[in-house]
Design a protein around this motif. Structure first.
Motif: not given
Length: 105
Positions: A7-31
């Motif tokens: 729970l502490k690790k999940a709460q310490s994650k930045k709210r606006n940071s992207l996870d791996e799936m979101e980063m992959d989608i962003l990269l593919r959308s750029n391509h």
């Protein structure tokens, strides 16, 4: 790990940071965006050639967009390859603008 640590690790994650799936989608959308932009440039180039108009401005803008992407990547990663690509795309963009201006003058 127990529940509190998870729970502490999940709460310490930045709210606006992207996870791996979101980063992959962003990269593919750029391509996909770059590919669609290239196809649009080809269509406009064909129209300009048909009407005997200069077309280098279209590719100069496209090269400038790709250059900006590599510059941003170099700023964030500080690797040599994106810097080399940015310089190459930037030089190509400037060269195409010069050729375009020489044809319209």
């Amino acid at each position: 790990m127990n529940k509190e640590e998870i729970l502490k690790k999940a709460q310490s994650k930045k709210r606006n940071s992207l996870d791996e799936m979101e980063m992959d989608i962003l990269l593919r959308s750029n391509h996909v965006g770059l590919l669609v932009g290239l196809i649009a440039c080809l269509i406009v180039m064909a129209i300009n050639i048909y009407f005997d108009q200069p077309y280098q401005d279209i590719y100069a803008i496209y090269c400038a967009i790709v250059c900006a992407q590599y510059v941003y990547k170099w700023i964030r990663q500080r690797e040599k390859t994106p810097l080399f690509c940015a310089v190459l795309w930037g030089f190509t963009s400037i060269l195409l603008f010069v050729v375009y201006f020489m044809k319209i003058i």
